[in-house]
Design a protein around this motif. Structure first.
Motif, PDB file in Angstrom:
ATOM      1  N   ILE A   1       0.831  -1.209   0.000  1.00  0.00           N
ATOM      2  CA  ILE A   1       0.000   0.000   0.000  1.00  0.00           C
ATOM      3  C   ILE A   1       0.866   1.259   0.000  1.00  0.00           C
ATOM      4  O   ILE A   1       0.608   2.223  -0.739  1.00  0.00           O
ATOM      5  CB  ILE A   1      -0.945  -0.009   1.223  1.00  0.00           C
ATOM      6  N   PHE A   2       1.930   1.252   0.819  1.00  0.00           N
ATOM      7  CA  PHE A   2       2.813   2.419   0.886  1.00  0.00           C
ATOM      8  C   PHE A   2       3.499   2.669  -0.456  1.00  0.00           C
ATOM      9  O   PHE A   2       3.715   3.828  -0.851  1.00  0.00           O
ATOM     10  CB  PHE A   2       3.860   2.223   1.988  1.00  0.00           C
ATOM     11  N   THR A   3       3.819   1.581  -1.169  1.00  0.00           N
ATOM     12  CA  THR A   3       4.435   1.718  -2.492  1.00  0.00           C
ATOM     13  C   THR A   3       3.539   2.520  -3.424  1.00  0.00           C
ATOM     14  O   THR A   3       3.989   3.444  -4.120  1.00  0.00           O
ATOM     15  CB  THR A   3       4.716   0.328  -3.092  1.00  0.00           C
ATOM     16  N   TYR A   4       2.257   2.191  -3.432  1.00  0.00           N
ATOM     17  CA  TYR A   4       1.340   2.882  -4.335  1.00  0.00           C
ATOM     18  C   TYR A   4       1.019   4.300  -3.873  1.00  0.00           C
ATOM     19  O   TYR A   4       0.708   5.165  -4.702  1.00  0.00           O
ATOM     20  CB  TYR A   4       0.071   2.049  -4.528  1.00  0.00           C
ATOM     21  N   ILE A   5       1.141   4.544  -2.571  1.00  0.00           N
ATOM     22  CA  ILE A   5       1.024   5.929  -2.093  1.00  0.00           C
ATOM     23  C   ILE A   5       2.176   6.763  -2.647  1.00  0.00           C
ATOM     24  O   ILE A   5       1.985   7.899  -3.120  1.00  0.00           O
ATOM     25  CB  ILE A   5       0.998   5.975  -0.556  1.00  0.00           C
ATOM     26  N   MET A   6       3.393   6.174  -2.591  1.00  0.00           N
ATOM     27  CA  MET A   6       4.560   6.892  -3.106  1.00  0.00           C
ATOM     28  C   MET A   6       4.464   7.091  -4.621  1.00  0.00           C
ATOM     29  O   MET A   6       4.822   8.156  -5.140  1.00  0.00           O
ATOM     30  CB  MET A   6       5.842   6.124  -2.754  1.00  0.00           C
ATOM     31  N   ILE A   7       3.967   6.076  -5.332  1.00  0.00           N
ATOM     32  CA  ILE A   7       3.799   6.228  -6.787  1.00  0.00           C
ATOM     33  C   ILE A   7       2.780   7.326  -7.090  1.00  0.00           C
ATOM     34  O   ILE A   7       2.963   8.128  -8.023  1.00  0.00           O
ATOM     35  CB  ILE A   7       3.373   4.880  -7.411  1.00  0.00           C
ATOM     36  N   TYR A   8       1.720   7.383  -6.303  1.00  0.00           N
ATOM     37  CA  TYR A   8       0.713   8.428  -6.485  1.00  0.00           C
ATOM     38  C   TYR A   8       1.323   9.812  -6.268  1.00  0.00           C
ATOM     39  O   TYR A   8       1.086  10.754  -7.045  1.00  0.00           O
ATOM     40  CB  TYR A   8      -0.443   8.199  -5.509  1.00  0.00           C
ATOM     41  N   LEU A   9       2.154   9.948  -5.218  1.00  0.00           N
ATOM     42  CA  LEU A   9       2.811  11.233  -4.949  1.00  0.00           C
ATOM     43  C   LEU A   9       3.789  11.596  -6.060  1.00  0.00           C
ATOM     44  O   LEU A   9       3.936  12.776  -6.410  1.00  0.00           O
ATOM     45  CB  LEU A   9       3.532  11.179  -3.595  1.00  0.00           C
TER      46      LEU A   9
ATOM     47  N   PRO B   1      11.488   8.569 -10.018  1.00  0.00           N
ATOM     48  CA  PRO B   1      10.934   8.680  -8.660  1.00  0.00           C
ATOM     49  C   PRO B   1      12.033   8.809  -7.613  1.00  0.00           C
ATOM     50  O   PRO B   1      12.261   7.911  -6.795  1.00  0.00           O
ATOM     51  CB  PRO B   1      10.150   7.367  -8.510  1.00  0.00           C
ATOM     52  N   GLY B   2      12.712   9.936  -7.641  1.00  0.00           N
ATOM     53  CA  GLY B   2      13.877  10.128  -6.781  1.00  0.00           C
ATOM     54  C   GLY B   2      13.545  10.118  -5.303  1.00  0.00           C
ATOM     55  O   GLY B   2      14.309   9.578  -4.482  1.00  0.00           O
ATOM     56  N   PHE B   3      12.411  10.729  -4.932  1.00  0.00           N
ATOM     57  CA  PHE B   3      12.024  10.756  -3.522  1.00  0.00           C
ATOM     58  C   PHE B   3      11.676   9.345  -3.034  1.00  0.00           C
ATOM     59  O   PHE B   3      11.994   8.969  -1.900  1.00  0.00           O
ATOM     60  CB  PHE B   3      10.838  11.705  -3.335  1.00  0.00           C
ATOM     61  N   ALA B   4      11.031   8.547  -3.867  1.00  0.00           N
ATOM     62  CA  ALA B   4      10.694   7.167  -3.516  1.00  0.00           C
ATOM     63  C   ALA B   4      11.960   6.328  -3.329  1.00  0.00           C
ATOM     64  O   ALA B   4      12.023   5.457  -2.457  1.00  0.00           O
ATOM     65  CB  ALA B   4       9.807   6.542  -4.595  1.00  0.00           C
ATOM     66  N   VAL B   5      12.989   6.599  -4.133  1.00  0.00           N
ATOM     67  CA  VAL B   5      14.254   5.879  -3.995  1.00  0.00           C
ATOM     68  C   VAL B   5      14.923   6.232  -2.664  1.00  0.00           C
ATOM     69  O   VAL B   5      15.542   5.385  -2.019  1.00  0.00           O
ATOM     70  CB  VAL B   5      15.189   6.193  -5.183  1.00  0.00           C
ATOM     71  N   LEU B   6      14.773   7.491  -2.224  1.00  0.00           N
ATOM     72  CA  LEU B   6      15.316   7.893  -0.925  1.00  0.00           C
ATOM     73  C   LEU B   6      14.686   7.062   0.198  1.00  0.00           C
ATOM     74  O   LEU B   6      15.374   6.627   1.126  1.00  0.00           O
ATOM     75  CB  LEU B   6      15.062   9.389  -0.683  1.00  0.00           C
ATOM     76  N   PHE B   7      13.383   6.837   0.096  1.00  0.00           N
ATOM     77  CA  PHE B   7      12.714   6.006   1.095  1.00  0.00           C
ATOM     78  C   PHE B   7      13.244   4.569   1.061  1.00  0.00           C
ATOM     79  O   PHE B   7      13.348   3.909   2.099  1.00  0.00           O
ATOM     80  CB  PHE B   7      11.197   6.003   0.870  1.00  0.00           C
ATOM     81  N   ALA B   8      13.575   4.068  -0.127  1.00  0.00           N
ATOM     82  CA  ALA B   8      14.149   2.724  -0.239  1.00  0.00           C
ATOM     83  C   ALA B   8      15.471   2.645   0.521  1.00  0.00           C
ATOM     84  O   ALA B   8      15.761   1.644   1.194  1.00  0.00           O
ATOM     85  CB  ALA B   8      14.351   2.362  -1.708  1.00  0.00           C
ATOM     86  N   ILE B   9      16.277   3.717   0.429  1.00  0.00           N
ATOM     87  CA  ILE B   9      17.545   3.766   1.176  1.00  0.00           C
ATOM     88  C   ILE B   9      17.284   3.733   2.677  1.00  0.00           C
ATOM     89  O   ILE B   9      17.943   3.001   3.431  1.00  0.00           O
ATOM     90  CB  ILE B   9      18.353   5.023   0.788  1.00  0.00           C
ATOM     91  N   LEU B  10      16.310   4.526   3.123  1.00  0.00           N
ATOM     92  CA  LEU B  10      15.974   4.558   4.556  1.00  0.00           C
ATOM     93  C   LEU B  10      15.482   3.194   5.032  1.00  0.00           C
ATOM     94  O   LEU B  10      15.845   2.723   6.120  1.00  0.00           O
ATOM     95  CB  LEU B  10      14.915   5.629   4.819  1.00  0.00           C
ATOM     96  N   PHE B  11      14.643   2.547   4.228  1.00  0.00           N
ATOM     97  CA  PHE B  11      14.145   1.221   4.598  1.00  0.00           C
ATOM     98  C   PHE B  11      15.282   0.210   4.682  1.00  0.00           C
ATOM     99  O   PHE B  11      15.296  -0.659   5.565  1.00  0.00           O
ATOM    100  CB  PHE B  11      13.103   0.742   3.574  1.00  0.00           C
TER     101      PHE B  11
END
Length: 423
Positions: free
Chosen positions: A32-40, A142-152
């Protein structure tokens, strides 16, 4: 309707004990969070952050692809390594301690949450990697989404370190027994605080109407309060004759009723008996006595030969029996000070006999263990109320049985005299 709601809640609670529940839940949340990030990203969050906070955005496609690919491969390797190690340690625990301990070790929720976090991160990285446009410019990435991948991924590494520490502590026998003891202690204290029983309040149940079980399995839980409400509505009294925690076969007598019941009422009552194919200490404190006793017996086997663990196990058993002495052998459910349901439990005599019979059989030749058992029994004898002659007789019988077995097994005269001096 209310009874059905309570029934569904109990089933949901049982579902949380499943090893796959938390990993599946966290995997869905990750999806679900993945699709929220894709939506953003579709709304242009990366473009906006690139203009205001460029340090928060990965704006190179190849870098993003390399990072996500590495994260996916690395996390799968970490997950395989972690749970391969778990299987090895579980096999070791089964061999050295007792197979009965495995459900408690497998159902560790912290480890389930870590597994779920791994899976959620892998899913997140896969879908973000798929979302990257093959020929996209810096605004389509999706640069911001990739940043979250680093944090995860950083959190996964921290979770992995914690997992290594936790599993190394979890497998130590002292920690295992301490966990079993604490769960059982909480359960017994709850039962002692909430139980009500008066022998004079409930009539003789010998000639009551009998009703059989339609299911088989371990009786995990009985909702006495709900059964009491049904009994009050039907103007009857119910005696639950089966003991919680034991295996019940089909057509065994489940409960008896003072008056005859119709099929609808019988169905309502039986819905408040929860059956399972496994046993849990949270529902049945007697299982703690069995598990700790088996640890002591396994420790005294020739292949293990660990009397120190057996001595520790007897210390825990002594504390558990000290609590069990405070509990009645039967309890009743009251409404407005009127008992409508009576339920039997494993009585003290049967419980201490089962524990001592196993320990006498496998430990009677060891002077130190016999001494420890005598100290435990005399301690229990000292805390029993003077007017409770029934419990005093039970403990005295166990002391005499232990001495008889020790006299036959111990050949050294000096050792035997030492044991008799304690007696």
């Amino acid at each position: 309707m209310k009874d059905k709601g309570l029934f569904l809640l109990r089933k949901l609670y049982r579902l949380t004990d499943n090893i796959a529940f938390y990993p599946s839940l966290l995997a869905v949340l990750g999806f679900i969070f993945t699709y929220i990030m894709i939506y953003l990203e579709e709304k242009g969050i990366s473009k906006y952050l690139l203009e205001t906070f460029p340090a928060l955005v990965i704006n190179n496609t190849e870098t993003a692809r390399s990072l996500l690919t590495t994260f996916i491969g690395g996390l799968i390797s970490i997950m395989v390594f972690s749970f391969s190690m778990v299987m090895i340690l579980l096999n070791q625990a089964s061999s050295n301690f007792s197979p009965r301990l495995l459900p408690g070790l497998i159902s560790n929720r912290r480890h389930q949450v870590i597994l779920g976090f791994y899976i959620a991160t892998i899913l997140y990285c896969i879908f973000i990697l798929v979302y990257i446009e093959p020929n996209g410019d810096k605004y389509q990435l999706p640069g911001f989404a990739v940043l979250f991948a680093i944090l995860f991924m950083v959190n996964c590494l921290a979770a992995f370190i914690y997992f290594i520490h936790s599993i190394s502590q979890e497998i130590q026998i002292n920690n295992i027994m301490d966990k079993i003891f604490n769960i059982s202690k909480r359960r017994m204290l709850y039962l002692i605080d909430h139980e009500k029983y008066s022998e004079d309040d409930f009539p003789d149940t010998k000639n009551w109407h009998k009703y059989n079980s339609e299911k088989s399995g371990y009786l995990q839980n009985v909702s006495l309060e709900n059964i009491a409400k049904i009994a009050k509505a039907q103007d009857t009294k119910i005696d639950v004759v089966v003991i919680k925690g034991l295996f019940i076969s089909e057509k065994n007598t489940l409960f008896t009723s003072e008056t005859a019941l119709d099929d609808d009422t019988i169905k309502k009552i039986t819905e408040h008996f929860d059956f399972s194919k496994s046993e849990l200490i949270e529902d049945n404190y007697v299982l703690a006595f069995k598990q700790i006793t088996e640890v002591a017996v396994k420790a005294m086997s020739p292949g293990i030969n660990d009397p120190g663990t057996a001595l520790n196990a007897i210390d825990y058993l002594s504390q558990l029996f000290s609590l069990r002495i405070q509990k009645n052998d039967k309890s009743q459910a009251y409404i407005d000070d009127i008992p409508y349901v009576s339920v039997a439990t494993v009585n003290f005599k049967v419980l201490i006999f089962q524990v001592m019979a196993e320990l006498r059989t496998y430990c009677k030749h060891d002077v130190v263990i016999v001494e420890k058992l005598l100290i435990m029994l005399y301690h229990l004898k000292g805390i029993v109320k003077v007017d409770n002659k029934k419990y005093l007789e039970i403990i005295n019988d166990e002391i005499e049985s232990l001495i008889v077995d020790a006299e036959k097994a111990i050949t050294n005269v000096r050792d035997l005299e030492y044991v008799k001096s304690i007696y």
